[in-house]
Design an enzyme around this catalytic site. Structure first.
Site, PDB file in Angstrom:
ATOM      1  N   LYS A  21       2.564   0.656  -3.067  1.00  0.00           N
ATOM      2  CA  LYS A  21       2.700   2.321  -2.789  1.00  0.00           C
ATOM      3  C   LYS A  21       2.987   2.341  -1.614  1.00  0.00           C
ATOM      4  CE  LYS A  21      -1.336   3.020  -6.086  1.00  0.00           C
ATOM      5  NZ  LYS A  21      -2.349   2.828  -6.307  1.00  0.00           N
ATOM      6  N   LYS A  43       4.252   2.056 -10.335  1.00  0.00           N
ATOM      7  CA  LYS A  43       4.631   1.903  -8.763  1.00  0.00           C
ATOM      8  C   LYS A  43       5.142   0.743  -8.928  1.00  0.00           C
ATOM      9  CE  LYS A  43      -0.200   1.321 -10.787  1.00  0.00           C
ATOM     10  NZ  LYS A  43      -1.032   2.097  -9.777  1.00  0.00           N
ATOM     11  N   GLU A  99      -6.277  -2.369 -12.025  1.00  0.00           N
ATOM     12  CA  GLU A  99      -4.679  -2.789 -12.917  1.00  0.00           C
ATOM     13  C   GLU A  99      -5.303  -3.597 -13.540  1.00  0.00           C
ATOM     14  OE1 GLU A  99      -1.678  -0.968 -11.687  1.00  0.00           O
ATOM     15  OE2 GLU A  99      -3.048  -0.335 -10.632  1.00  0.00           O
TER      16      GLU A  99
HETATM   17  N1  HSE Z   1      -5.802   0.213  -9.783  1.00  0.00           N
HETATM   18  C1  HSE Z   1      -4.820   1.879  -9.190  1.00  0.00           C
HETATM   19  C2  HSE Z   1      -6.254   1.796  -8.153  1.00  0.00           C
HETATM   20  C3  HSE Z   1      -4.664   2.470 -10.191  1.00  0.00           C
HETATM   21  O1  HSE Z   1      -7.255   1.670  -8.319  1.00  0.00           O
HETATM   22  O2  HSE Z   1      -5.978   2.808  -7.520  1.00  0.00           O
HETATM   23  C4  HSE Z   1      -4.204   3.981  -9.343  1.00  0.00           C
HETATM   24  O3  HSE Z   1      -3.091   3.450  -9.186  1.00  0.00           O
END
Ligand code: HSE
Length: 433
Positions: free
Chosen positions: A205, A105, A190
């Site tokens: 997003k 993303k 992440e």
């Molecule tokens: N780190 C992201 C979350 C993973 O916690 O939603 C999914 O994109």
């Protein structure tokens, strides 16, 4: 049975999920596709660590070119994340005639114009279902199921880590840091968890959803982003007192000649459907001219949900490969000739309701000074709660406003900061109903 050969770059949490699903569910995948998917190469800098999944000898490599230039490979899955070297790898894969699936993303939000243009030029699909909302089929829905609608706005909880933290704080009174550590251990966060807690991942997003909803590019740097790291248990308790919950929202609205794209913690009424979305679950609500409101809900992060979305894309693209066709569906949901380049609405121009928490001095006339300054800025108060005294720290004073303009709120608070009636910088949380 025909075989579609696939290469994977990035053997991390989601990469291992991809390997597991391709192996465990190979029968059902073949039955659906009418062909076998064979993972012929996996490139990663670390090929020693055991990921708990079975890999055939000779599949693992440290040399990414064994994927990018391998003439056998039709589809490249990019799962290393981040902008570089992921961008170079993706562009090279497409230049070499490979179709690409990614969960990246950050890359698509920041360099979407370049990456999507190359996919359009090549006429190939670029799968990125896993980039937003884990296994929720939001990308495919916006591209295909909502193709007949005029989308007006999207509001979503699209970061599992932040939602997990806020849920733990709300439901179990957990401290922020404890809940974050749990989310990391569960494999939701992440590589750099500040992307989760500071709203950056949610903004990536939001930028992608905005592109697909309205057919416009989005300058990522114009998005207003505020995370949840300043949210305290006190804010959560205050929200509860007013009948609200705090959620980190991605908000995207079509405003005609601009798009409103913002990410921030928001108070939502306890009976709002998004207030029921807890833990790592994500939800996206779409408002359009035909159905009014639709919602998609599902696992927003984690190895198998995200890998499931990745493989869904691989299967879709494998169907194109089997038929020897380029992509049927525009990569960005709209015909490239109709794609726009709208600016993002300045946050100062938005209108919403606000929750304001002051630490007010405990002396006569204070409330009238505060309400006077708010009134001077056309801000109307909906309700007020003054809580018991915090010894030596003044009086916690909480206000909810009616719909107000952000610039008026900011200007009023700047003025209040220069008075002697409050002792700390006020806490401001926007409300969404
Ligand atoms: N780190 C992201 C979350 C993973 O916690 O939603 C999914 O994109």
């Amino acid at each position: 049975m025909k075989i579609i050969k696939v290469g994977l770059i990035g053997f991390g949490i989601v990469g291992s999920g991809v390997v597991k699903i391709l192996s465990d569910n190979s029968d059902v995948i073949s039955q659906r596709l009418g062909a076998k998917i064979e993972l012929v190469k996996i490139a990663d800098l670390d090929i020693e660590t055991d990921r708990g999944v079975k890999v055939e000898p000779g599949v693992l490599t440290k040399d990414v070119d064994e994927v990018l230039t391998n003439p056998e490979i039709d589809i490249v899955i990019e799962l290393i994340g981040g902008t570089e070297p992921a961008k170079t790898f993706m562009m090279k894969a497409m230049e070499n005639g490979k179709r690409v699936v990614t969960a990246n993303k950050a890359l698509l939000a920041k360099h979407g114009d370049e990456v999507f243009s190359l996919a359009e030029e090549k006429g190939f699909a670029l799968g990125f279902e896993a980039a937003v909302g884990g296994c929720i089929p939001i990308i495919r829905s916006l591209k295909e199921s909502f193709a007949a609608t005029q989308i007006k706005s999207i509001v979503g909880i699209v970061n599992g880590t932040a939602n997990y933290i806020l849920s733990q704080m709300t439901e179990n009174g957990r401290e922020f840091g404890v809940a974050l550590k749990e989310a990391q251990e569960l494999g939701f966060a992440e590589a750099d968890p500040t992307f989760d807690v500071e709203g950056i991942d949610t903004a990536h997003k939001a930028a992608l959803l905005t592109r697909l909803a309205y057919g416009t590019s989005v300058n990522f740097d114009e998005i207003y982003i505020q995370g949840i790291s300043d949210i305290t248990l006190k804010d959560i308790d205050c929200a509860r007192e007013f009948g609200y919950k705090i959620k980190l929202l991605a908000i995207s609205k079509m405003n005609g000649d601009s798009v409103e794209v913002r990410v921030h913690p928001a108070m939502i009424p306890e009976d709002h459907s998004l207030a029921q979305i807890n833990g790592v679950f994500n939800a996206v609500q779409i408002y359009d001219d035909l159905m009014e409101k639709s919602a998609l809900i599902g696992h927003g992060a984690g190895s198998l949900p995200t890998a499931s979305a990745v493989i869904g894309d691989v299967i879709e693209i494998a169907r194109d490969v089997l038929l020897g066709v380029s992509s049927r569906v525009p990569v960005q949901a709209f015909d490239p000739k109709s794609f726009k380049n709208l600016p993002v609405t300045d946050i100062r121009q938005i209108e919403t309701e606000y929750f304001l928490r002051f630490n007010a001095l405990d002396k006569p006339g204070v409330l009238s000074v505060i309400s006077g300054i708010l009134g001077d800025h056309s801000i109307s108060i909906k309700s007020v709660i003054q809580q018991g005294r915090d010894e030596g720290k003044g009086v916690p004073l909480i206000l909810m406003t009616h719909q107000a303009r952000e610039e008026n709120i900011q200007d009023a608070l700047a003025k209040l900061n220069h008075t002697d009636v409050i002792s700390e910088k006020p806490i401001v949380i926007r409300c969404e109903s």
